[in-house]
Design a protein around this motif. Sequence first.
Motif, PDB file in Angstrom:
ATOM      1  N   GLY A 178       0.840  -1.200   0.000  1.00 52.48           N
ATOM      2  CA  GLY A 178       0.000   0.000   0.000  1.00 52.48           C
ATOM      3  C   GLY A 178       0.863   1.233   0.000  1.00 52.48           C
ATOM      4  N   GLY A 179       0.282   2.356  -0.418  1.00 49.38           N
ATOM      5  CA  GLY A 179       1.080   3.579  -0.411  1.00 49.38           C
ATOM      6  C   GLY A 179       0.375   4.759  -1.031  1.00 49.38           C
ATOM      7  N   LEU A 180       1.139   5.829  -1.192  1.00 47.08           N
ATOM      8  CA  LEU A 180       0.659   7.089  -1.755  1.00 47.08           C
ATOM      9  C   LEU A 180       1.730   7.646  -2.678  1.00 47.08           C
ATOM     10  N   ILE A 181       1.362   7.934  -3.935  1.00 45.66           N
ATOM     11  CA  ILE A 181       2.250   8.562  -4.909  1.00 45.66           C
ATOM     12  C   ILE A 181       1.830  10.016  -5.076  1.00 45.66           C
ATOM     13  N   ASN A 182       2.825  10.933  -5.093  1.00 46.51           N
ATOM     14  CA  ASN A 182       2.534  12.367  -5.222  1.00 46.51           C
ATOM     15  C   ASN A 182       2.963  12.957  -6.560  1.00 46.51           C
ATOM     16  N   HIS A 183       4.089  12.487  -7.095  1.00 47.63           N
ATOM     17  CA  HIS A 183       4.638  13.084  -8.313  1.00 47.63           C
ATOM     18  C   HIS A 183       5.224  12.010  -9.223  1.00 47.63           C
ATOM     19  N   ALA A 184       5.447  12.415 -10.470  1.00 52.29           N
ATOM     20  CA  ALA A 184       6.108  11.560 -11.448  1.00 52.29           C
ATOM     21  C   ALA A 184       7.225  12.331 -12.120  1.00 52.29           C
ATOM     22  N   VAL A 185       8.260  11.616 -12.541  1.00 42.33           N
ATOM     23  CA  VAL A 185       9.328  12.189 -13.357  1.00 42.33           C
ATOM     24  C   VAL A 185       9.394  11.340 -14.622  1.00 42.33           C
ATOM     25  N   GLY A 186       9.104  11.956 -15.768  1.00 43.61           N
ATOM     26  CA  GLY A 186       8.967  11.219 -17.022  1.00 43.61           C
ATOM     27  C   GLY A 186      10.249  10.552 -17.469  1.00 43.61           C
ATOM     28  N   ARG A 187      10.092   9.553 -18.330  1.00 41.93           N
ATOM     29  CA  ARG A 187      11.232   8.782 -18.819  1.00 41.93           C
ATOM     30  C   ARG A 187      12.185   9.634 -19.644  1.00 41.93           C
ATOM     31  N   GLY A 199      -5.110  12.673 -21.625  1.00 43.79           N
ATOM     32  CA  GLY A 199      -6.173  13.604 -21.962  1.00 43.79           C
ATOM     33  C   GLY A 199      -6.472  14.612 -20.884  1.00 43.79           C
ATOM     34  N   GLY A 200      -6.003  14.371 -19.662  1.00 52.42           N
ATOM     35  CA  GLY A 200      -6.252  15.288 -18.559  1.00 52.42           C
ATOM     36  C   GLY A 200      -5.094  16.248 -18.371  1.00 52.42           C
ATOM     37  N   SER A 201      -5.370  17.553 -18.331  1.00 54.23           N
ATOM     38  CA  SER A 201      -4.305  18.547 -18.181  1.00 54.23           C
ATOM     39  C   SER A 201      -4.197  19.081 -16.758  1.00 54.23           C
ATOM     40  N   ALA A 202      -5.175  18.804 -15.906  1.00 51.56           N
ATOM     41  CA  ALA A 202      -5.114  19.231 -14.506  1.00 51.56           C
ATOM     42  C   ALA A 202      -4.354  18.192 -13.695  1.00 51.56           C
ATOM     43  N   GLU A 203      -3.468  18.645 -12.823  1.00 50.14           N
ATOM     44  CA  GLU A 203      -2.618  17.736 -12.063  1.00 50.14           C
ATOM     45  C   GLU A 203      -3.212  17.402 -10.704  1.00 50.14           C
ATOM     46  N   SER A 204      -3.151  16.131 -10.357  1.00 53.75           N
ATOM     47  CA  SER A 204      -3.496  15.660  -9.029  1.00 53.75           C
ATOM     48  C   SER A 204      -2.201  15.268  -8.319  1.00 53.75           C
ATOM     49  N   ASN A 205      -2.188  15.312  -7.010  1.00 50.57           N
ATOM     50  CA  ASN A 205      -0.977  14.891  -6.285  1.00 50.57           C
ATOM     51  C   ASN A 205      -1.281  13.824  -5.242  1.00 50.57           C
ATOM     52  N   LYS A 206      -2.352  13.066  -5.482  1.00 51.41           N
ATOM     53  CA  LYS A 206      -2.696  11.992  -4.553  1.00 51.41           C
ATOM     54  C   LYS A 206      -3.150  10.763  -5.340  1.00 51.41           C
ATOM     55  N   PHE A 207      -2.304   9.743  -5.346  1.00 54.22           N
ATOM     56  CA  PHE A 207      -2.645   8.453  -5.926  1.00 54.22           C
ATOM     57  C   PHE A 207      -2.479   7.408  -4.828  1.00 54.22           C
ATOM     58  N   TRP A 208      -3.615   7.000  -4.231  1.00 51.32           N
ATOM     59  CA  TRP A 208      -3.608   6.008  -3.167  1.00 51.32           C
ATOM     60  C   TRP A 208      -3.729   4.610  -3.764  1.00 51.32           C
ATOM     61  N   PHE A 209      -3.048   3.640  -3.168  1.00 50.75           N
ATOM     62  CA  PHE A 209      -3.166   2.265  -3.670  1.00 50.75           C
ATOM     63  C   PHE A 209      -2.934   1.272  -2.534  1.00 50.75           C
ATOM     64  N   ALA A 210      -3.574   0.114  -2.649  1.00 51.70           N
ATOM     65  CA  ALA A 210      -3.417  -0.963  -1.662  1.00 51.70           C
ATOM     66  C   ALA A 210      -3.871  -2.262  -2.302  1.00 51.70           C
ATOM     67  N   GLY A 211      -3.257  -3.349  -1.877  1.00 50.72           N
ATOM     68  CA  GLY A 211      -3.654  -4.639  -2.422  1.00 50.72           C
ATOM     69  C   GLY A 211      -2.721  -5.742  -1.986  1.00 50.72           C
ATOM     70  N   GLY A 212      -2.903  -6.899  -2.587  1.00 51.77           N
ATOM     71  CA  GLY A 212      -2.081  -8.024  -2.186  1.00 51.77           C
ATOM     72  C   GLY A 212      -1.976  -9.103  -3.244  1.00 51.77           C
ATOM     73  N   ASP A 213      -0.919  -9.913  -3.110  1.00 52.27           N
ATOM     74  CA  ASP A 213      -0.669 -11.071  -3.957  1.00 52.27           C
ATOM     75  C   ASP A 213      -0.681 -12.308  -3.056  1.00 52.27           C
TER      76      ASP A 213
END
Length: 447
Positions: A178-187, A199-213
């Motif tokens: 689980g975690g939280l992503i705030n920013h990206a740095v392109g390749r 297609g989206g030009s507005a920036e978000s700074n919260k990508f929450w994720f959680a899960g399991g294998d």
Amino acid sequence: MDIKPLARMIALSAAGVALVAPSVAQADFVNDTKADLQMRNLYFDHDNRQGNSGQHKEWGQGFVLNVQSGFTEGTVGFGLDAVAMLGLRLDGGGKEDKAGQTRQPGQLFPTKSNGKARSEYSKLGLTAKMRVSETEARVGTLQPKLPILINNDGRLLPQMFEGGQITSKEIDNLTLTGGLINHAVGRSSTNRSGLAVAGGSAESNKFWFAGGDWQAMPDLKAQYYFAKLEDYYKQNFLGLNHNWELGEKRSLNTDLRYFRTRATGANDKALGFQNKHTVGGYSKNGKIDNNTWSLAFTYKMDAHALMLGHQRVSTGSNFVQLNQGSTDEGAGGASLYLHTDRLANSFNKAGERTTFVDYTYDFADLGVPGLKAGAAYLRGSNIQAKNSSTEKEWERDLRLDYTVQEGTFKNVTLSYRNATFRSNAKRDKVSNIDQNRVIVNYTLPLM
């Protein structure tokens, strides 16, 4: 080649690790430290035959220095990882279009305001980490490979993300993340950007994720993940992977993937495509509304591997995951956890139904260890448009890899990639692509 940028990269990475080391180094922290230098030489020929987009022939050399420390001694262990990247332009980059008027940015290097490619670019990432028992927390630079987020490594240097992540293996056969992503740095960028979808030009700074294998049985793995990109979408993923051993050098793998993606926040309140939180491609008022499933069977026999599969995308909108290509921060380019995410196209358009076949042969059985060849063909139909669902597209990929087995150049890998993509999708601006890549990879262990 000017070695000064490479020397600076190594010095910065070493300095970053040194900052966290105690005055008297503890044994595990030092003795368990690993480092390697990944080198990639890439020739990239991308010919977009649509309109005046032109052809880009680019050549570059990439260096990625990875330093992974051990953990300090004690119940709670601390460590620091560092990654330093340097990209050098050897030839090509931005160029004039077919009409000879404006300069078109390439795909390997950042560009200046006049469209010309920069001669070099670099980036540094630091990750602080803490371990308790079988649970590890990481804060800083992340390069995730999860069903709901994969860092893209399809150009000279890989994509990076910034945030925090916790991974736990306290329960046998179960890995929780689980975690939280705030920013990206392109390749192909040094700029930090917020997060968005294609297609989206507005920036978000919260990508929450959680899960399991969950490794339910030695030959069966089940996965569940949830992700939410604030003001864009929430996504549920279910996956099942079963490997059936049929005898000596024979097996049948079954891979089932299902995504359910719905609008949230600003995207859910969209009033039309003027909304900056919209999604690209066909949709109702720019809203995200999608179910995507795919099923693939891979049969292996001796040196042969044959994959057959089918994927369906519902008609509400394109399938989406993080893609910052519309934020104007140079962070374009993303990977999708789809069987159809290939060299030139991802076959993720609204309503699309894709059938695919992929064949690989390992020449070790013919006395040439290290040599592999493969071919893939994908055909998508039923693509949803405003007044039609008859649009189609197809892609053919060829690949050849050889890893040197001995001698001075042992473990050097030479690769060739070729892609041909054609589409009549009216909303697609890159509907006719021919692409060639020649890649030389080598990883030098340092410690």
